[in-house]
Structures are given as C-alpha cells and as structure tokens.
Design a protein around this motif. Structure first.
Motif, PDB file in Angstrom:
ATOM      1  N   LEU A 180     -12.339-110.901 -46.141  1.00 41.06           N
ATOM      2  CA  LEU A 180     -13.412-110.139 -46.579  1.00 41.06           C
ATOM      3  C   LEU A 180     -12.792-108.432 -46.605  1.00 41.06           C
ATOM      4  N   GLY A 181     -12.352-108.163 -46.117  1.00 40.60           N
ATOM      5  CA  GLY A 181     -12.047-106.299 -45.268  1.00 40.60           C
ATOM      6  C   GLY A 181     -11.325-106.388 -47.309  1.00 40.60           C
ATOM      7  N   ALA A 182     -10.002-106.992 -47.358  1.00 42.24           N
ATOM      8  CA  ALA A 182      -9.681-106.566 -47.935  1.00 42.24           C
ATOM      9  C   ALA A 182     -10.044-106.427 -49.634  1.00 42.24           C
ATOM     10  N   GLY A 183     -10.726-107.374 -50.035  1.00 41.95           N
ATOM     11  CA  GLY A 183     -12.081-107.731 -50.902  1.00 41.95           C
ATOM     12  C   GLY A 183     -12.542-106.597 -51.225  1.00 41.95           C
ATOM     13  N   ILE A 184     -13.459-106.358 -49.787  1.00 42.52           N
ATOM     14  CA  ILE A 184     -14.091-104.846 -49.868  1.00 42.52           C
ATOM     15  C   ILE A 184     -13.978-103.390 -50.407  1.00 42.52           C
ATOM     16  N   ALA A 185     -12.166-103.592 -50.328  1.00 42.35           N
ATOM     17  CA  ALA A 185     -11.358-101.928 -49.655  1.00 42.35           C
ATOM     18  C   ALA A 185     -10.374-102.244 -51.077  1.00 42.35           C
ATOM     19  N   VAL A 186     -10.386-103.111 -52.253  1.00 41.23           N
ATOM     20  CA  VAL A 186     -10.147-102.897 -53.653  1.00 41.23           C
ATOM     21  C   VAL A 186     -11.799-102.499 -54.375  1.00 41.23           C
ATOM     22  N   ALA A 187     -12.951-102.663 -53.888  1.00 35.62           N
ATOM     23  CA  ALA A 187     -13.688-102.663 -54.832  1.00 35.62           C
ATOM     24  C   ALA A 187     -14.167-101.054 -54.137  1.00 35.62           C
ATOM     25  N   PHE A 188     -14.303-100.560 -53.415  1.00 37.21           N
ATOM     26  CA  PHE A 188     -14.610 -99.704 -53.110  1.00 37.21           C
ATOM     27  C   PHE A 188     -13.449 -98.932 -53.843  1.00 37.21           C
ATOM     28  N   VAL A 189     -12.226 -98.898 -53.167  1.00 35.95           N
ATOM     29  CA  VAL A 189     -11.435 -97.362 -53.573  1.00 35.95           C
ATOM     30  C   VAL A 189     -10.568 -97.960 -55.328  1.00 35.95           C
ATOM     31  N   ALA A 190     -10.890 -98.392 -55.453  1.00 39.64           N
ATOM     32  CA  ALA A 190     -10.578 -98.935 -57.678  1.00 39.64           C
ATOM     33  C   ALA A 190     -11.527 -97.835 -57.758  1.00 39.64           C
ATOM     34  N   THR A 191     -13.295 -98.017 -57.106  1.00 37.23           N
ATOM     35  CA  THR A 191     -14.318 -96.970 -58.298  1.00 37.23           C
ATOM     36  C   THR A 191     -13.834 -95.646 -57.779  1.00 37.23           C
ATOM     37  N   ILE A 192     -12.718 -95.168 -56.330  1.00 36.59           N
ATOM     38  CA  ILE A 192     -12.527 -94.207 -55.636  1.00 36.59           C
ATOM     39  C   ILE A 192     -11.354 -93.700 -57.134  1.00 36.59           C
ATOM     40  N   TYR A 193     -10.523 -94.276 -57.713  1.00 37.89           N
ATOM     41  CA  TYR A 193      -9.657 -94.390 -58.206  1.00 37.89           C
ATOM     42  C   TYR A 193      -9.724 -93.928 -60.113  1.00 37.89           C
ATOM     43  N   GLY A 194     -10.796 -94.495 -60.553  1.00 38.96           N
ATOM     44  CA  GLY A 194     -11.077 -94.198 -60.885  1.00 38.96           C
ATOM     45  C   GLY A 194     -12.609 -92.987 -61.463  1.00 38.96           C
ATOM     46  N   VAL A 195     -13.049 -92.896 -61.217  1.00 39.24           N
ATOM     47  CA  VAL A 195     -13.584 -91.847 -60.820  1.00 39.24           C
ATOM     48  C   VAL A 195     -12.608 -90.760 -60.708  1.00 39.24           C
ATOM     49  N   GLY A 196     -11.802 -90.159 -59.555  1.00 37.48           N
ATOM     50  CA  GLY A 196     -10.821 -89.427 -58.972  1.00 37.48           C
ATOM     51  C   GLY A 196      -9.974 -88.755 -60.416  1.00 37.48           C
ATOM     52  N   SER A 197      -9.205 -89.797 -60.442  1.00 42.12           N
ATOM     53  CA  SER A 197      -7.992 -89.796 -61.398  1.00 42.12           C
ATOM     54  C   SER A 197      -8.793 -89.444 -63.282  1.00 42.12           C
ATOM     55  N   ALA A 198      -9.635 -89.921 -63.424  1.00 43.25           N
ATOM     56  CA  ALA A 198     -10.360 -88.599 -64.203  1.00 43.25           C
ATOM     57  C   ALA A 198     -11.264 -87.737 -64.708  1.00 43.25           C
ATOM     58  N   ASN A 199     -11.573 -87.365 -63.546  1.00 45.40           N
ATOM     59  CA  ASN A 199     -12.539 -86.013 -63.152  1.00 45.40           C
ATOM     60  C   ASN A 199     -11.401 -85.184 -62.636  1.00 45.40           C
ATOM     61  N   LEU A 200     -10.268 -85.487 -61.611  1.00 48.51           N
ATOM     62  CA  LEU A 200      -9.559 -85.021 -61.341  1.00 48.51           C
ATOM     63  C   LEU A 200      -8.188 -85.056 -62.097  1.00 48.51           C
ATOM     64  N   ILE A 201      -7.459 -85.482 -63.359  1.00 47.10           N
ATOM     65  CA  ILE A 201      -6.318 -85.336 -63.612  1.00 47.10           C
ATOM     66  C   ILE A 201      -6.703 -85.509 -65.090  1.00 47.10           C
ATOM     67  N   PHE A 202      -7.194 -86.857 -65.437  1.00 48.65           N
ATOM     68  CA  PHE A 202      -7.397 -86.812 -67.304  1.00 48.65           C
ATOM     69  C   PHE A 202      -7.517 -85.615 -68.043  1.00 48.65           C
ATOM     70  N   LEU A 203      -8.919 -85.181 -67.410  1.00 47.72           N
ATOM     71  CA  LEU A 203     -10.262 -84.421 -67.764  1.00 47.72           C
ATOM     72  C   LEU A 203      -9.413 -83.061 -67.801  1.00 47.72           C
ATOM     73  N   PRO A 204      -8.772 -82.936 -66.912  1.00 49.81           N
ATOM     74  CA  PRO A 204      -8.324 -81.087 -66.271  1.00 49.81           C
ATOM     75  C   PRO A 204      -7.274 -81.621 -67.647  1.00 49.81           C
ATOM     76  N   ILE A 205      -6.374 -82.810 -67.755  1.00 51.88           N
ATOM     77  CA  ILE A 205      -5.270 -81.974 -69.095  1.00 51.88           C
ATOM     78  C   ILE A 205      -4.935 -81.920 -69.964  1.00 51.88           C
TER      79      ILE A 205
END
Length: 248
Positions: A180-205
């Motif tokens: 259960l722990g691994a699945g929940i981790a992937v769920a929340f970290v995937a959201t962080i990666y998506g929102v974070g990469s968009a607003n910290l990397i892709f859009l500023p670039i």
C-alpha cells in the motif's frame, strides 16, 4: 559564452525550496524520488508534446533549451556602432565599399541584407525582403518555444493520471498492506512531479525563450532600419539618431 546566472539560481532555488520544505516537515528526501512517477509524468508529457508538434518544431525547441542558460548575445550599442560605421563607409566610398564586409559576416540575415545593399537593391525592396525574413524567423522560433509551454500545460494533467494509477494500485492490493505504501507514494509524488515540473521548469523556460526570441527580432529590426537608411544615402548622424530608440 556567458552563463545566465539568474536562470541557474532560480532553478536551484526552486528545487532547494521544495526539498528543504520536505526536510523541515520531518520527511525524507528519498520519499520524493520515485522512478515510476517520473517515468509516467515526464514520459507522458513528452509523448503528448510530440503528438501535437511537428518534428522540426520539436527538434528546434529542444535545441533552444540552451538559450535558457547560455543566452544569445544582443549588444545593441555595439550594433549601432557597426551600422554607423557602415553608413560612414558608404558615404565616403559608395555602397560598393561595403562589399568587403559581406564575406566576413557569419549571420545569414546580415549577410543577405548587406549583399542586397551592395547590389544596389531599392530601399523598399530591401525592407520588404528583410521584413519577410523577420516574420518567418519569429514564426519558426515561437513555434519551437511553444513546445515548452505545451509541456507546462500537459504535465499537471499527466501527474493526476499518475496519481490515479497509484490509487488504483492501492485498491488492488488492499489485502496486502506491504504494497500500500508504494502505491500511495507514487500517487502523491506523481502529482508533485506534474505540478512542479510545469511551474518550476517548463513554463518558465517557455517565457524566457520568448523573451530571447523577441530580443533577437528587435536586433533584426534594428539592422533592417539601419540598412534601409544606408540605402537611402542618409547622413550617418541621422542614422544614429534614428536607431537610438532601439537602445532603450
């Protein structure tokens, strides 16, 4: 070659702020490292961008990435001095006196404009021809930069898809608490990666590339006005006053 220090500092500051916040909250940095979530978000985003883009635009956009950290040099004061010098040379020795500069010019845009000037093309023809070149350049360059803007739009959604996939994995393994722990981790970290990469990397670039593209277009417009002024045989002092607006 001069590094854009503020781009490097901004990227590092954003990453350090997020990782530092995780540590201050008592979490572990390793919790943010999820290869599965990274694959889903970055791979899915890249696939979506490739699907919407033409191959030349995608390749050009990837090549433009270097401008974020090593931007093109646009010294408008130096360019003004060069144009005034060309105007003085043409004033003294005629337009043919500029022929010596054509072969040594690396920039195809400048070389083409100088060649038309030396060949005695009419000022209006030079203007129309170079304006078409500028418009074509801006269209190509902005289409290339838009792949990063598109990535910034797709990444958060792909992150949500990763989160849903992680929750599905959790639901499938409710009877096995060890998974259960691994699945929940992937769920929340995937959201962080998506929102974070968009607003910290892709859009500023994307925004930074658009700034550099606009600056390059202004440099070409300044060259256009200078070459047309020389073709009209105007006094180099008038040329200098006319182009002074580009310095601001």
């Amino acid at each position: 070659m001069k590094l854009d220090k503020i781009s490097i500092l901004g990227l590092l500051l954003g990453i350090v702020a997020i990782v530092g916040g995780q540590v201050l909250e008592g979490g572990h940095i390793s919790s943010l490292v999820q290869p599965t979530a990274f694959l889903i978000v970055i791979g899915g985003t890249a696939g979506a961008v490739m699907l919407q883009s033409r191959l030349p635009d995608f390749i050009a956009g990837v090549k433009l990435l270097q401008w974020v950290f090593v931007p093109p040099r646009h010294d408008f004061h130096q360019l003004l001095n060069v144009l005034v010098n060309w105007g003085q040379q043409a004033r003294r020795g005629g337009l043919l006196a500029l022929e010596a500069y054509v072969s040594g010019e690396r920039d195809p845009f400048v070389r083409r404009g100088l060649q038309m000037l030396v060949d005695g093309a009419e000022p209006e023809l030079i203007r129309r021809s170079l304006e078409l070149d500028i418009d074509a350049y801006e269209e190509r360059a902005r289409a290339a930069a838009k792949i990063w803007e598109a990535a910034g739009g797709y990444a958060p959604t792909i992150g949500i898809i990763g989160a849903v996939m992680g929750l599905i994995h959790v639901m499938e393994n409710l009877t096995d608490p060890s998974k259960l722990g691994a699945g929940i981790a992937v769920a929340f970290v995937a959201t962080i990666y998506g929102v974070g990469s968009a607003n910290l990397i892709f859009l500023p670039i994307s925004s930074k590339l658009k700034h550099h593209i606009g600056s390059e277009a202004r440099r070409r417009e300044m060259l256009l006005e200078g070459l047309v002024t020389i073709a009209n045989g105007e006094n180099p002092r008038l040329l200098e006053n006319k182009l002074a607006g580009f310095l601001h």
